[in-house]
Structures are given as structure tokens and as C-alpha cells.
Write a protein that holds these residues in place. Structure first.
Motif, PDB file in Angstrom:
ATOM      1  N   THR A  89      -0.397   7.683  12.842  1.00  0.00           N
ATOM      2  CA  THR A  89      -0.432   8.491  11.625  1.00  0.00           C
ATOM      3  C   THR A  89       0.468   7.905  10.550  1.00  0.00           C
ATOM      4  O   THR A  89       0.109   7.885   9.367  1.00  0.00           O
ATOM      5  N   TYR A  90       1.635   7.421  10.959  1.00  0.00           N
ATOM      6  CA  TYR A  90       2.615   6.930   9.994  1.00  0.00           C
ATOM      7  C   TYR A  90       2.135   5.657   9.299  1.00  0.00           C
ATOM      8  O   TYR A  90       2.167   5.570   8.067  1.00  0.00           O
ATOM      9  N   ILE A  91       1.685   4.670  10.070  1.00  0.00           N
ATOM     10  CA  ILE A  91       1.223   3.405   9.477  1.00  0.00           C
ATOM     11  C   ILE A  91      -0.043   3.629   8.663  1.00  0.00           C
ATOM     12  O   ILE A  91      -0.238   3.031   7.602  1.00  0.00           O
ATOM     13  N   LYS A  92      -0.921   4.511   9.122  1.00  0.00           N
ATOM     14  CA  LYS A  92      -2.133   4.824   8.363  1.00  0.00           C
ATOM     15  C   LYS A  92      -1.764   5.452   7.017  1.00  0.00           C
ATOM     16  O   LYS A  92      -2.383   5.138   5.980  1.00  0.00           O
ATOM     17  N   ALA A  93      -0.749   6.325   7.023  1.00  0.00           N
ATOM     18  CA  ALA A  93      -0.301   6.940   5.770  1.00  0.00           C
ATOM     19  C   ALA A  93       0.237   5.883   4.813  1.00  0.00           C
ATOM     20  O   ALA A  93      -0.051   5.919   3.614  1.00  0.00           O
ATOM     21  N   ILE A  94       0.998   4.921   5.324  1.00  0.00           N
ATOM     22  CA  ILE A  94       1.522   3.837   4.484  1.00  0.00           C
ATOM     23  C   ILE A  94       0.376   3.044   3.877  1.00  0.00           C
ATOM     24  O   ILE A  94       0.368   2.738   2.679  1.00  0.00           O
ATOM     25  N   ALA A  95      -0.619   2.702   4.713  1.00  0.00           N
ATOM     26  CA  ALA A  95      -1.769   1.923   4.225  1.00  0.00           C
ATOM     27  C   ALA A  95      -2.521   2.683   3.140  1.00  0.00           C
ATOM     28  O   ALA A  95      -2.914   2.106   2.120  1.00  0.00           O
ATOM     29  N   GLU A  96      -2.726   3.983   3.333  1.00  0.00           N
ATOM     30  CA  GLU A  96      -3.440   4.792   2.337  1.00  0.00           C
ATOM     31  C   GLU A  96      -2.650   4.862   1.029  1.00  0.00           C
ATOM     32  O   GLU A  96      -3.232   4.800  -0.063  1.00  0.00           O
ATOM     33  N   GLU A  97      -1.347   4.991   1.140  1.00  0.00           N
ATOM     34  CA  GLU A  97      -0.508   5.060  -0.064  1.00  0.00           C
ATOM     35  C   GLU A  97      -0.526   3.739  -0.827  1.00  0.00           C
ATOM     36  O   GLU A  97      -0.588   3.729  -2.064  1.00  0.00           O
ATOM     37  N   LEU A  98      -0.497   2.624  -0.109  1.00  0.00           N
ATOM     38  CA  LEU A  98      -0.529   1.317  -0.772  1.00  0.00           C
ATOM     39  C   LEU A  98      -1.886   1.065  -1.410  1.00  0.00           C
ATOM     40  O   LEU A  98      -1.978   0.489  -2.502  1.00  0.00           O
ATOM     41  N   ARG A  99      -2.959   1.482  -0.739  1.00  0.00           N
ATOM     42  CA  ARG A  99      -4.278   1.300  -1.345  1.00  0.00           C
ATOM     43  C   ARG A  99      -4.424   2.181  -2.596  1.00  0.00           C
ATOM     44  O   ARG A  99      -5.015   1.779  -3.600  1.00  0.00           O
TER      45      ARG A  99
END
Length: 476
Positions: free
Chosen positions: A324-334
Motif C-alpha cells: 500500500t505504501y509504495i503504491k501510494a508513493i507511485a500514485e503521488e509521483l504520477r
């Protein structure tokens, strides 16, 4: 008649107008307390029942509303009595005037909030947040698009198909081939590699090339110091090794740097953040600061690397797992890439099994499979003793939204680690690896046939390179 009263009248008696503007109106836009209470009643009713309330329904909702004292109740009741159908006006004029009202109120609220921050009355925000607050207010507008009509909008669709999209190119042939000319804006692109394989080398090389082609580059590092990243850029652009760079006389270094400056038309900013302490919110602040203070707007952003960023939405802890954490980072960067109209390039580590794997897959992504689910373009970087002896690195497509990932799925690129540089190898090195040209003897059969290809075939084709069975064990 005040614009606020016109808005209330049409929210109740003009359904077409109501459905166009209600998504964009906010209670903060109404400065009078009674107007704000009245709008909150209207907004809650419309969202709950999907229709405009009657005056009687508004009065009942007011009597049931908590936190309304007698003075405010009477004032709001008076406003309700003033709601009337009135004279018909064109919806286009009404929508335009309402949009103008929202823009003016949003800007006024942003200025007042900025003053609070400057006077240090708002302890939750620093002065660095002011540019973002103002830019958000200035961006307020009504999106009147209701979607793409497949049968009616085919001409616009045809123009879209044949419109040349702006891309940031590579200087490596096969990377340009598989991305149709480079990286599009508003995308997240991720390199997957084991530790020490060359993730930072890849990004530093691409950043140096972008710089020489006149692009503005922002390189964000959470792993190495700013000076270490700049050192790698120096090696690449000055054509000098690490050892020579440490002993080069000051005068010669200055001369080389002046030569680089004379050829480079872009700008490069390297920004360092503490590991795992910065995320999309910090990067957004940096982008706004660079635009405000240096008039610097990047064309491409490199983030080294994604797994050691922080999420601005989630706090890592016992209740948040790594997926969940890394996916959230990826979504925020995109989201950041879309917001600032830039391609973002980052990297991620392989798992322990992926590090020794001869054929990387998306399942070898460490910590979170949510990262490849979010990325637009993802590719693996692999090396081995055989490839290192040839100064080569294997690139494998893992996910590609720009073209068919089955075409040129694997290829090799040259590596000069002493000068932090990548380059195209001779086409003969790609034979048997890429699915490019057909053999003249049998034009209907591909050179690389997954059903029959073996490492023995490759060694017969390239006897000087002597690839091992282990290297190609998983290439199917």
C-alpha cells in the motif's frame, strides 16, 4: 441583484444550470454567514437527492441544521424567502458569471490565507506553501466537457491519432524504438534493477544527454549527495574517468567546464533530500520554488529512487504494509507528473530472487506490485559476468503503454562505467536477442524463435561472445 442571490435562485429553479455549476461551488466562496449556511443546505440536499429542493424543503432543512443560533436562523430564513424564479437568462451567461464569481472568491481566499501565513497566524503551513496556494486558486475553472462521443467526435479522434506527441528522446536507438521516440509528458517511467547494476548510472546518463539537447532537467536524489550526482554528470559530459577527475588540475577542470557550458543550452538542477524523508509534497514545493525564484521549469524530472521516497498521504507504520505504501508513493509521483506536465523517471530495486534471476519479470519488483500497476513504462536492467566482460547491459521491457512490449522485448546496450556513459552497440550484438530483421534464407521465420531458441544457437551465431546457459535460462 447580488450574484449570490442569482446563484441561489437558479440552483432552485434552473436544473440545467444547477447540474453544471454545483460540482464547482464551495461554501468558502460565500463570505456572508447566512449565505454560507443557505448554500450548505442546498449543496447537501442536491447531493443527497440528486434534485433541487423546494423553498419549503430548504426551510425544514434549516430548522434541523445544528450550530445555527437565533440571529443566524432569522437571517438565513430571510434569504430563503427571497429565492424566486425571476426572469430567464441564458445559461451560458449564468455559468460564465458564476465561474467568474468562483475565481474571484478563490483568489481572495488564497490571498487572505497567505497573509495569515506571513503573519505566522497559521502554524500548519510554512511560507513555502504560498506559491502553491495562489497557483491553485488561479487554476479554478469550470470543466464543461461531458466526455467523448464515440460516434460524433470521430474527426477529433482521427486528429488525435495523427498528432505528433511531444516526447523527451533518448540517445539510445532501441529505447527510442520501444517508446516511439522518447518519453511522453505526464508519465511515470521506472527502471527495475538489482543493487549495483546501474540504476543511477542510467538516470545520470539520460539527464546528461537531456541537458546537451537543451532540456531543463531536475534531478532529485534521496540516495547520494548532490555533489556525487554532479560528479557523475561531469564524468559523462567531460569524457573523463573517476580517477582522473580526482587528480585533474583546477585550471584544466575549469577549461573543460567552460567547454561544456558553451555546448549545453539546457539547465540541470540537482536537489538532495534525506532518505525516506521527502515525497511528492516536497517535490511540488521544490518545483514551485524553482519557478518562482529561478524561473526554472523542468522538461523532465529524475527521482533517485522511488522506494526511498515518503508518501504524503500515508504514514508508514504498523497499519500500512509495503504494498500500500509504495503504491501510494507511485500514485503521488504520477499525479505530480500530470500536474507539472513532465515525464518522471525513477527506479526500483529487485527482490532477492530477482537479483540473481537471468530473466527479470514484474513479479521481481521489490516491496510492492502496486508500483508496476501504476507506472506507464517499466523496464529491467540486467548484467552478468559475460555481459560485464563485453561492457554491455541487457534491457528487458516489462510494461509499456507506448507501444507493443512484445516487439524488441530484449536488447543490449553498451556501458562505460568509468565515464558513467551508455551507448549503442553494433547491430551484430543484438542478433538473436532482439526480434528485428528476418533471416534472408527463410523470410517467414523470425531470427528469435521462442519455441526453439537456445543458448547454443546464440553461441553459434556469436562465437566470440560465448554466452552461458545460465544467462539465458529463463528467456522464453
Amino acid at each position: 441583484m447580488a450574484i449570490e442571490q442569482i446563484i441561489f435562485n437558479n440552483l432552485v429553479y434552473n436544473e440545467e444550470y444547477m447540474r453544471k455549476v454545483i460540482p464547482f461551488l464551495k461554501s468558502d466562496y460565500f463570505s456572508d454567514h447566512s449565505d454560507r449556511v443557505l448554500f450548505e443546505i442546498l449543496d447537501e440536499y442536491i447531493k443527497k437527492y440528486n434534485e433541487s429542493p423546494t423553498k419549503e424543503a430548504i426551510a425544514i432543512e434549516l430548522s434541523n441544521k445544528d450550530g445555527v443560533n437565533d440571529v443566524l436562523f432569522e437571517s438565513t430564513k430571510s434569504k430563503i424567502s427571497c429565492i424566486e424564479e425571476g426572469e430567464k437568462s441564458t445559461n451560458e451567461w449564468l455559468v460564465n458569471e458564476t465561474e467568474k464569481f468562483c475565481q474571484e472568491k478563490a483568489l481572495y481566499n488564497a490571498i487572505m490565507e497567505s497573509i495569515q501565513i506571513i503573519n505566522e497566524k497559521d502554524s500548519n503551513s510554512g511560507k513555502g506553501a504560498i506559491p502553491n496556494i495562489l497557483s491553485t486558486a488561479l487554476a479554478v475553472s469550470f470543466d464543461t466537457s461531458i466526455g467523448h462521443d464515440y460516434l460524433e467526435d470521430y474527426e477529433e479522434r482521427y486528429e488525435f491519432y495523427h498528432k505528433k506527441e511531444e516526447r523527451i528522446p533518448f540517445d539510445l536507438y532501441y529505447l527510442n524504438e520501444i517508446t516511439k521516440g522518447g518519453l511522453p509528458r505526464k508519465t511515470l517511467n521506472v527502471a527495475l534493477a538489482g543493487t549495483g547494476v546501474g540504476k543511477s548510472l542510467f538516470m545520470c546518463h539520460c539527464a546528461a544527454y537531456n541537458l546537451t539537447k537543451g532540456y531543463n532537467v531536475l534531478y532529485i536524489t534521496l540516495e547520494m549527495a548532490e555533489e556525487r550526482i554532479s560528479e557523475r554528470i561531469d564524468q559523462n559530459l567531460m569524457d573523463i574517468t573517476t580517477d582522473d577527475l580526482s587528480v585533474i588540475p583546477r585550471q584544466i577542470y575549469m577549461q573543460k567546464m567552460e567547454k561544456v557550458r558553451s555546448k549545453v543550452t539546457g539547465k540541470l538542477i540537482v536537489k538532495e533530500y534525506p532518505t525516506a524523508q521527502a515525497g511528492a509534497g516536497n517535490f511540488r514545493h521544490e518545483l514551485n520554488e524553482l519557478k518562482l525564484k529561478k524561473n526554472f521549469v523542468p522538461d523532465i524530472v529524475y527521482i533517485d529512487y522511488i522506494n526511498i521516497c515518503a508518501s504524503q498521504r500515508l504514514k508508514y507504520g504498523s497499519n500500512v504494509n509495503s504494498y500500500t505504501y509504495i503504491k501510494a508513493i507511485a500514485e503521488e509521483l504520477r499525479g505530480l507528473a500530470v500536474e507539472f506536465n513532465v515525464p518522471i523517471v525513477s527506479a526500483t530495486q529487485t527482490t532477492r530472487s530477482g537479483y540473481s534471476s537471468s530473466d527479470l519479470g514484474l513479479e521481481d519488483t521489490s516491496e510492492s506490485f502496486g508500483l508496476p500497476a501504476t507506472a506507464d513504462f517499466m523496464f529491467g536492467l540486467q548484467t552478468s559476468e559475460e555481459l560485464e566482460s563485453l561492457n554491455q547491459m541487457l534491457v528487458k521491457q516489462l510494461k509499456n503503454r507506448y507501444s507493443d512490449p512484445g516487439t524488441n522485448r530484449r536488447f543490449v546496450i553498451g556501458v562505460d562505467r568509468s565515464k558513467m556513459r551508455l551507448y549503442d552497440v553494433e547491430q551484430s550484438a543484438q542478433d538473436g536477442i532482439t526480434d528485428g530483421p528476418k533471416k534472408k534464407s527463410d523470410p517467414n521465420k523470425p531470427v528469435f524463435d521462442n519455441s526453439t531458441f537456445s543458448f547454443e544457437d546464440l553461441n553459434r551465431k556469436l562465437p566470440k561472445q560465448k554466452f552461458s546457459k545460465e544467462l539465458f535460462a529463463g528467456f522464453k
